[in-house]
Design a protein around this motif. Structure first.
Motif, PDB file in Angstrom:
ATOM      1  N   MET A   1       0.816  -1.267  -0.284  1.00 24.81           N
ATOM      2  CA  MET A   1       0.644  -0.343   0.502  1.00 24.81           C
ATOM      3  C   MET A   1       0.130   1.225  -0.101  1.00 24.81           C
ATOM      4  SD  MET A   1      -3.015   0.489   2.471  1.00 24.81           S
ATOM      5  CE  MET A   1      -2.157   1.176   4.414  1.00 24.81           C
ATOM      6  N   LEU A   2       1.901   1.334   1.116  1.00 28.63           N
ATOM      7  CA  LEU A   2       2.633   2.432   1.043  1.00 28.63           C
ATOM      8  C   LEU A   2       3.677   2.728  -0.504  1.00 28.63           C
ATOM      9  CD1 LEU A   2       5.238   1.598   4.243  1.00 28.63           C
ATOM     10  CD2 LEU A   2       2.800   3.630   4.227  1.00 28.63           C
ATOM     11  N   VAL A   3       4.020   1.460  -1.429  1.00 30.11           N
ATOM     12  CA  VAL A   3       4.490   1.596  -2.445  1.00 30.11           C
ATOM     13  C   VAL A   3       3.746   1.574  -3.780  1.00 30.11           C
ATOM     14  CG1 VAL A   3       6.272   0.704  -4.728  1.00 30.11           C
ATOM     15  CG2 VAL A   3       6.142  -0.047  -1.899  1.00 30.11           C
ATOM     16  N   ASN A   4       2.429   1.467  -3.859  1.00 31.02           N
ATOM     17  CA  ASN A   4       1.319   1.721  -4.552  1.00 31.02           C
ATOM     18  C   ASN A   4       0.988   2.682  -4.930  1.00 31.02           C
ATOM     19  OD1 ASN A   4       2.677  -0.236  -5.653  1.00 31.02           O
ATOM     20  ND2 ASN A   4       0.074  -1.955  -4.286  1.00 31.02           N
ATOM     21  N   PHE A   5       0.761   3.479  -3.681  1.00 30.16           N
ATOM     22  CA  PHE A   5      -0.450   4.572  -3.365  1.00 30.16           C
ATOM     23  C   PHE A   5       1.077   5.634  -2.750  1.00 30.16           C
ATOM     24  CE2 PHE A   5      -3.874   2.451  -2.120  1.00 30.16           C
ATOM     25  CZ  PHE A   5      -4.737   2.525  -2.788  1.00 30.16           C
ATOM     26  N   SER A   6       1.912   5.768  -3.380  1.00 30.65           N
ATOM     27  CA  SER A   6       3.634   6.127  -3.109  1.00 30.65           C
ATOM     28  C   SER A   6       3.937   7.561  -1.814  1.00 30.65           C
ATOM     29  CB  SER A   6       3.695   7.546  -4.291  1.00 30.65           C
ATOM     30  OG  SER A   6       3.654   6.657  -5.805  1.00 30.65           O
ATOM     31  N   VAL A   7       3.087   6.874  -1.111  1.00 27.23           N
ATOM     32  CA  VAL A   7       2.786   7.729   0.793  1.00 27.23           C
ATOM     33  C   VAL A   7       4.582   8.199   0.785  1.00 27.23           C
ATOM     34  CG1 VAL A   7       2.425   7.016   2.933  1.00 27.23           C
ATOM     35  CG2 VAL A   7       1.161   6.191   1.320  1.00 27.23           C
ATOM     36  N   ILE A   8       5.358   7.580   0.086  1.00 26.06           N
ATOM     37  CA  ILE A   8       6.969   7.333   0.716  1.00 26.06           C
ATOM     38  C   ILE A   8       7.988   7.192  -0.209  1.00 26.06           C
ATOM     39  CG2 ILE A   8       7.084   5.563   2.119  1.00 26.06           C
ATOM     40  CD1 ILE A   8       8.797   7.249   4.119  1.00 26.06           C
ATOM     41  N   LYS A   9       8.383   8.063  -0.560  1.00 27.26           N
ATOM     42  CA  LYS A   9      10.209   6.901  -1.206  1.00 27.26           C
ATOM     43  C   LYS A   9      10.441   6.142  -1.203  1.00 27.26           C
ATOM     44  CE  LYS A   9      10.444  11.863  -3.693  1.00 27.26           C
ATOM     45  NZ  LYS A   9      11.780  12.870  -4.238  1.00 27.26           N
ATOM     46  N   ILE A  10      11.094   5.371  -1.803  1.00 28.72           N
ATOM     47  CA  ILE A  10      11.887   4.123  -1.920  1.00 28.72           C
ATOM     48  C   ILE A  10      12.820   4.001  -1.692  1.00 28.72           C
ATOM     49  CG2 ILE A  10      13.026   1.585  -2.793  1.00 28.72           C
ATOM     50  CD1 ILE A  10      10.102   1.741  -2.717  1.00 28.72           C
ATOM     51  N   GLU A  11      13.830   5.309  -1.552  1.00 34.90           N
ATOM     52  CA  GLU A  11      15.169   5.352  -0.791  1.00 34.90           C
ATOM     53  C   GLU A  11      15.132   6.054   0.440  1.00 34.90           C
ATOM     54  OE1 GLU A  11      14.019   9.044  -3.997  1.00 34.90           O
ATOM     55  OE2 GLU A  11      13.683   6.986  -3.201  1.00 34.90           O
TER      56      GLU A  11
ATOM     57  N   ASP B   1       2.450  13.678  12.465  1.00 34.10           N
ATOM     58  CA  ASP B   1       2.241  14.126  11.332  1.00 34.10           C
ATOM     59  C   ASP B   1       2.919  13.231  10.498  1.00 34.10           C
ATOM     60  OD1 ASP B   1       1.363  15.758   9.838  1.00 34.10           O
ATOM     61  OD2 ASP B   1       2.464  17.468   9.572  1.00 34.10           O
ATOM     62  N   ASP B   2       3.015  11.871  10.121  1.00 28.08           N
ATOM     63  CA  ASP B   2       3.400  11.089  10.077  1.00 28.08           C
ATOM     64  C   ASP B   2       2.334  10.848   8.912  1.00 28.08           C
ATOM     65  OD1 ASP B   2       4.626   8.788   8.580  1.00 28.08           O
ATOM     66  OD2 ASP B   2       6.278   8.507  10.639  1.00 28.08           O
ATOM     67  N   PRO B   3       2.589  10.592   7.120  1.00 29.14           N
ATOM     68  CA  PRO B   3       2.076  10.031   6.409  1.00 29.14           C
ATOM     69  C   PRO B   3       1.553   8.220   6.645  1.00 29.14           C
ATOM     70  CG  PRO B   3       3.848  10.902   5.388  1.00 29.14           C
ATOM     71  CD  PRO B   3       4.172  11.778   6.855  1.00 29.14           C
ATOM     72  N   ILE B   4       3.091   7.374   6.755  1.00 32.64           N
ATOM     73  CA  ILE B   4       3.210   6.127   7.408  1.00 32.64           C
ATOM     74  C   ILE B   4       2.079   5.887   8.506  1.00 32.64           C
ATOM     75  CG2 ILE B   4       4.432   4.582   7.608  1.00 32.64           C
ATOM     76  CD1 ILE B   4       6.732   5.930   6.627  1.00 32.64           C
ATOM     77  N   LEU B   5       2.195   7.033   9.336  1.00 38.43           N
ATOM     78  CA  LEU B   5       1.378   6.295  10.851  1.00 38.43           C
ATOM     79  C   LEU B   5      -0.109   6.677  10.431  1.00 38.43           C
ATOM     80  CD1 LEU B   5       3.461   7.797  13.385  1.00 38.43           C
ATOM     81  CD2 LEU B   5       4.133   5.825  12.145  1.00 38.43           C
ATOM     82  N   LYS B   6      -0.693   7.674   9.494  1.00 41.48           N
ATOM     83  CA  LYS B   6      -1.824   7.656   9.532  1.00 41.48           C
ATOM     84  C   LYS B   6      -2.552   6.601   8.600  1.00 41.48           C
ATOM     85  CE  LYS B   6      -1.323  12.339   9.222  1.00 41.48           C
ATOM     86  NZ  LYS B   6      -1.734  13.952   8.301  1.00 41.48           N
ATOM     87  N   TYR B   7      -1.348   6.093   7.684  1.00 38.63           N
ATOM     88  CA  TYR B   7      -1.399   4.743   6.493  1.00 38.63           C
ATOM     89  C   TYR B   7      -2.099   3.637   7.548  1.00 38.63           C
ATOM     90  CZ  TYR B   7      -1.804   6.654   2.385  1.00 38.63           C
ATOM     91  OH  TYR B   7      -2.653   7.657   0.948  1.00 38.63           O
TER      92      TYR B   7
END
Length: 253
Positions: free
Chosen positions: A109-119, A172-178
């Motif tokens: 989900m994080l990858v497909n929705f581009s929540v964060i860059k791979i690097e 305020d962290d998009p990963i934690l929200k997801y």
């Protein structure tokens, strides 16, 4: 010598953490902030006692350098690295397989929705710390001091989820929200409640769940350097291709 400063270091077979502690000291001696050096060290091992020792050793190394305790537990996790990398499996406990599947869904989900860059592996590490801490606190506070009559799935599920929201929503962290959305959609709190009722209330479940989510997520969001002493394997199957497969799997330096 290889420059480890500002690099994310992984030892996939870390044992009691000797390489991790040396890497931490090398990073600090090269001028890296001890907090950042500590947060950028990752270890995996199949032996839970070795994991406990490695965690303690890295915390002690940080304490000696800074004269204070770290804010977060080390990124050292109990997992069967070879089985996970080459077999797509986690440690062979059937009840844990559900969390392995959930971890893969979350990483996808994080990858497909581009929540964060791979690097952006450091951001993943920070978020993993918050997730492990939050699960540990949620389980500890939900179970502690409860009477037997309170040990009902629905009651514990709601209590655990409320604690997770309380802990994670303040960042305020998009990963934690997801992750909160992921926890809701997959009934994570109910799955954890069932473990509590069956095996007892203990915040160690935060480490156990973290030890499933972290290796899966870090197979997507890769470290910069792999530093390890490969395990002894009683077969020639891996010997010729071990380094090639390791580098291909992680695309690390």
């Amino acid at each position: 010598s290889f420059d480890l400063k500002n690099k994310v270091i992984l030892d996939p077979f870390c044992g009691s953490g000797t390489f991790l502690v040396v890497a931490f000291h090398k990073k600090v001696e090269a001028g890296e902030n001890p907090d950042e050096a500590y947060e950028s060290i990752i270890g995996f091992d199949i032996n839970p006692l070795a994991v406990a020792i490695a965690r303690s050793e890295l915390v002690l190394a940080y304490l000696r350098r800074t004269q204070k305790s770290p804010r977060n537990p080390p990124h050292i996790y109990h997992t069967d690295t070879l089985a996970m990398w080459f077999g797509g499996e986690t440690i062979g406990v059937s009840e844990m397989e559900q969390f392995f599947r959930l971890a893969k869904e979350f990483a996808d989900m994080l990858v497909n929705f581009s929540v964060i860059k791979i690097e952006d592996v450091m951001q993943i590490l920070h978020s993993l710390s918050f997730i492990e801490n939050s699960i540990s606190k949620a389980l500890r506070f939900s179970f502690h001091g409860k009477h037997e009559k309170d040990l009902e799935i629905g009651y514990l599920r709601d209590l655990i989820f409320r604690h997770l929201i309380s802990e994670l929503a303040k960042f305020d962290d998009p990963i934690l929200k997801y992750f909160l959305e992921h926890a809701k959609e997959t009934n994570l709190a109910e799955r954890l409640a069932r473990l509590l009722i069956k095996y007892g209330g203990n915040s160690v479940w935060g480490l156990i769940i973290g030890s499933i989510y972290a290796p899966v997520m870090l197979s997507y969001f890769k470290p910069h350097v792999i530093l390890t002493n490969p395990p002894w394997i009683p077969t020639t199957e891996y010997k010729a291709t071990y380094a090639v497969r390791l580098k291909k799997r992680w695309q690390a330096t």
